[in-house]
Design an enzyme around this catalytic site. Sequence first.
Site, mmCIF file in Angstrom:
data_model
loop_
_atom_site.group_PDB
_atom_site.id
_atom_site.type_symbol
_atom_site.label_atom_id
_atom_site.label_comp_id
_atom_site.label_asym_id
_atom_site.label_seq_id
_atom_site.Cartn_x
_atom_site.Cartn_y
_atom_site.Cartn_z
ATOM 1 N N LYS A 180 0.835 -1.211 0.000
ATOM 2 C CA LYS A 180 0.000 0.000 0.000
ATOM 3 C C LYS A 180 0.870 1.262 0.000
ATOM 4 O O LYS A 180 1.933 1.287 0.609
ATOM 5 C CB LYS A 180 -0.896 0.024 1.242
ATOM 6 C CG LYS A 180 -1.838 -1.172 1.340
ATOM 7 C CD LYS A 180 -2.618 -1.169 2.638
ATOM 8 C CE LYS A 180 -1.742 -1.370 3.858
ATOM 9 N NZ LYS A 180 -2.506 -1.555 5.109
ATOM 10 N N THR A 213 -6.748 10.429 8.104
ATOM 11 C CA THR A 213 -6.476 9.136 7.471
ATOM 12 C C THR A 213 -6.417 8.003 8.495
ATOM 13 O O THR A 213 -5.937 6.918 8.181
ATOM 14 C CB THR A 213 -5.132 9.188 6.723
ATOM 15 O OG1 THR A 213 -4.128 9.601 7.671
ATOM 16 C CG2 THR A 213 -5.163 10.158 5.558
ATOM 17 N N GLY A 215 -7.128 4.865 10.262
ATOM 18 C CA GLY A 215 -7.925 3.666 9.975
ATOM 19 C C GLY A 215 -8.020 3.285 8.510
ATOM 20 O O GLY A 215 -8.771 2.377 8.161
ATOM 21 N N THR A 216 -7.242 3.938 7.637
ATOM 22 C CA THR A 216 -7.348 3.590 6.201
ATOM 23 C C THR A 216 -6.949 2.141 5.948
ATOM 24 O O THR A 216 -7.598 1.430 5.187
ATOM 25 C CB THR A 216 -6.468 4.495 5.309
ATOM 26 O OG1 THR A 216 -5.172 4.584 5.904
ATOM 27 C CG2 THR A 216 -7.052 5.868 5.134
ATOM 28 N N GLY A 217 -5.858 1.702 6.596
ATOM 29 C CA GLY A 217 -5.373 0.339 6.362
ATOM 30 C C GLY A 217 -6.350 -0.700 6.898
ATOM 31 O O GLY A 217 -6.627 -1.713 6.235
ATOM 32 N N CYS A 218 -6.887 -0.442 8.091
ATOM 33 C CA CYS A 218 -7.872 -1.366 8.686
ATOM 34 C C CYS A 218 -9.097 -1.452 7.792
ATOM 35 O O CYS A 218 -9.627 -2.539 7.521
ATOM 36 C CB CYS A 218 -8.309 -0.877 10.069
ATOM 37 S SG CYS A 218 -6.952 -0.692 11.221
HETATM 38 N N1 LIG Z 1 -4.204 10.523 0.734
HETATM 39 C C1 LIG Z 1 -4.686 9.410 0.170
HETATM 40 N N2 LIG Z 1 -5.495 9.498 -0.914
HETATM 41 C C2 LIG Z 1 -6.003 8.397 -1.495
HETATM 42 N N3 LIG Z 1 -5.756 7.153 -1.075
HETATM 43 C C3 LIG Z 1 -4.945 6.991 0.007
HETATM 44 C C4 LIG Z 1 -4.371 8.104 0.692
HETATM 45 N N4 LIG Z 1 -3.632 7.645 1.738
HETATM 46 C C5 LIG Z 1 -3.765 6.300 1.723
HETATM 47 N N5 LIG Z 1 -4.527 5.901 0.671
HETATM 48 C C6 LIG Z 1 -4.917 4.516 0.350
HETATM 49 O O1 LIG Z 1 -5.462 3.962 1.538
HETATM 50 C C7 LIG Z 1 -5.197 2.567 1.586
HETATM 51 C C8 LIG Z 1 -4.493 2.245 2.904
HETATM 52 O O2 LIG Z 1 -3.109 2.482 2.744
HETATM 53 P P1 LIG Z 1 -2.122 3.016 3.848
HETATM 54 O O3 LIG Z 1 -2.628 4.333 4.312
HETATM 55 O O4 LIG Z 1 -0.765 2.948 3.261
HETATM 56 O O5 LIG Z 1 -2.300 1.915 4.987
HETATM 57 P P2 LIG Z 1 -1.986 1.965 6.560
HETATM 58 O O6 LIG Z 1 -3.163 2.669 7.184
HETATM 59 O O7 LIG Z 1 -1.891 0.533 6.920
HETATM 60 O O8 LIG Z 1 -0.714 2.723 6.738
HETATM 61 C C9 LIG Z 1 -4.367 2.259 0.335
HETATM 62 O O9 LIG Z 1 -5.208 1.767 -0.680
HETATM 63 C C10 LIG Z 1 -3.769 3.615 -0.027
HETATM 64 O O10 LIG Z 1 -3.456 3.712 -1.393
HETATM 65 C C1 LIG Z 2 -6.218 -1.167 17.383
HETATM 66 C C2 LIG Z 2 -5.536 -0.641 16.172
HETATM 67 N N1 LIG Z 2 -5.370 -1.453 15.093
HETATM 68 C C3 LIG Z 2 -4.765 -0.987 13.978
HETATM 69 C C4 LIG Z 2 -4.293 0.306 13.908
HETATM 70 C C5 LIG Z 2 -3.616 0.816 12.652
HETATM 71 O O1 LIG Z 2 -4.436 1.761 12.010
HETATM 72 P P1 LIG Z 2 -4.321 2.160 10.447
HETATM 73 O O2 LIG Z 2 -5.483 1.558 9.735
HETATM 74 O O3 LIG Z 2 -4.400 3.670 10.431
HETATM 75 O O4 LIG Z 2 -3.021 1.634 9.918
HETATM 76 C C6 LIG Z 2 -4.485 1.127 15.044
HETATM 77 N N2 LIG Z 2 -4.063 2.413 15.027
HETATM 78 N N3 LIG Z 2 -5.107 0.632 16.148
#
Ligand SMILES: Nc1ncnc2c1ncn2[C@@H]1O[C@H](COP(=O)(O)OP(=O)(O)O)[C@@H](O)[C@H]1O
Ligand SMILES: Cc1ncc(COP(=O)(O)O)c(N)n1
Length: 271
Positions: A180, A213, A215-218
Site C-alpha cells: 500500500k 487518514t 484507519g485507512t489500512g484497517c
Molecule cells: N491521501 C490518500 N489518498 C487516497 N488514497 C490513500 C491516501 N492515503 C492512503 N490511501 C490509500 O489507503 C489505503 C491504505 O493504505 P495506507 O494508508 O498505506 O495503509 P496503513 O493505514 O496501513 O498505513 C491504500 O489503498 C492507499 O493507497
Molecule cells: C487497534 C488498532 N489497530 C490498527 C491500527 C492501525 O491503524 P491504520 O489503519 O491507520 O493503519 C491502530 N491504530 N489501532
Amino acid sequence: MTMTPTWPAALTVAGSDSGGGAGIQADLRTFAFHLVHGTSALTCVTAQNTVGVMRVDALPPEAVVAQIEAVTSDIAVQAVKTGMLLNQEIIQAVALALKALPDTTPVVVDPVMVSRTGAQLIDDDAIATLTRHLIPQARVLTPNRYEAQLLSGLAITTLADMEAAARQIYQLGPQAVLVKGGGMMDALRSTDVWFDGSEVVILEAEVVETKHTHGTGCTLSAAIAANLALGKDPLTAVKDAKNYVTNALKHALAIGKGQGPVGHFFPLISQ
Ligand SMILES: Nc1ncnc2c1ncn2[C@@H]1O[C@H](COP(=O)(O)OP(=O)(O)O)[C@@H](O)[C@H]1O
Ligand SMILES: Cc1ncc(COP(=O)(O)O)c(N)n1
C-alpha cells in the site's frame, strides 16, 4: 409472509481502538457498510485517540482463541481478516486457530506493525513469528510502506521499489501481496502494487488531500474481507475495496484534535 433475510458473515481478529477510528471499530463499520455480518475476536485493548496510543493491554491468547472458536463453531464465516495481533503468543494462537477453518475460508492478513501516528503496535520479536506462522496462510497480505520495508528488507521510495518489495514478500508464502502506498510521496500516496505470483497490477486512485487518514489500512483490509465474503475474486475484492477507501477518505471526518477517521457511511452524508 416476510422472508427472513440472511447476510454473509466475516470475522475480524484485531485490537480495539478506543477512539473509534481504526481496529475492530473500523472493521465492523466496514463490514456493515458492505451488508456483511461482522463478528470479532479482540486481541488487545488500546487506549487510543486521534493523536496517539497511550496504552495497550493484551488479552490472554486463550481468550482470543475462545472468541474465534465461539464464532466459527456456530456461524459460517466466509472470510477472515487479521489486524493488530501485538505479540508472539497471540500470533501463534491465532495462526493455529485459523488453520482449523475450512481451506476455502480466505484470510486477509493486515500485518499491523506501526500506527499512522508512529506508535509501534507489535513487539519486536513478534515480526518473525508473524512471518513464519501467519503470513503463509494469507490469501491477501496488505503491508503498508513501513511494514513492506520490514518484511522485504528493502528501502521503498519509488514505484519500482514497491514492486520489488511485493515480489520479495510473495516469497514468504502468501497467495497475493498488496503493498500500500499511503506512506509514500506525491501521487504514490494513493498507489498500491498487487503481486500474486504471476501478475503485477498497479492500482491507482486519486490522491485525497486530508489529514484524516486514521484507519485507512484497517478499512481497506476489512473491505477486502467483506468483498471476499460476498464471493468476489481476490483482485476484484481488492479493487472494489480500494475504491471504497478512496470514497471514505473523501468524506473523512474532522473528529478529535489529530487524524480523524474516514467516513465509512459516506452515501448517507448529504452535500
Ligand atoms: N491521501 C490518500 N489518498 C487516497 N488514497 C490513500 C491516501 N492515503 C492512503 N490511501 C490509500 O489507503 C489505503 C491504505 O493504505 P495506507 O494508508 O498505506 O495503509 P496503513 O493505514 O496501513 O498505513 C491504500 O489503498 C492507499 O493507497
Ligand atoms: C487497534 C488498532 N489497530 C490498527 C491500527 C492501525 O491503524 P491504520 O489503519 O491507520 O493503519 C491502530 N491504530 N489501532
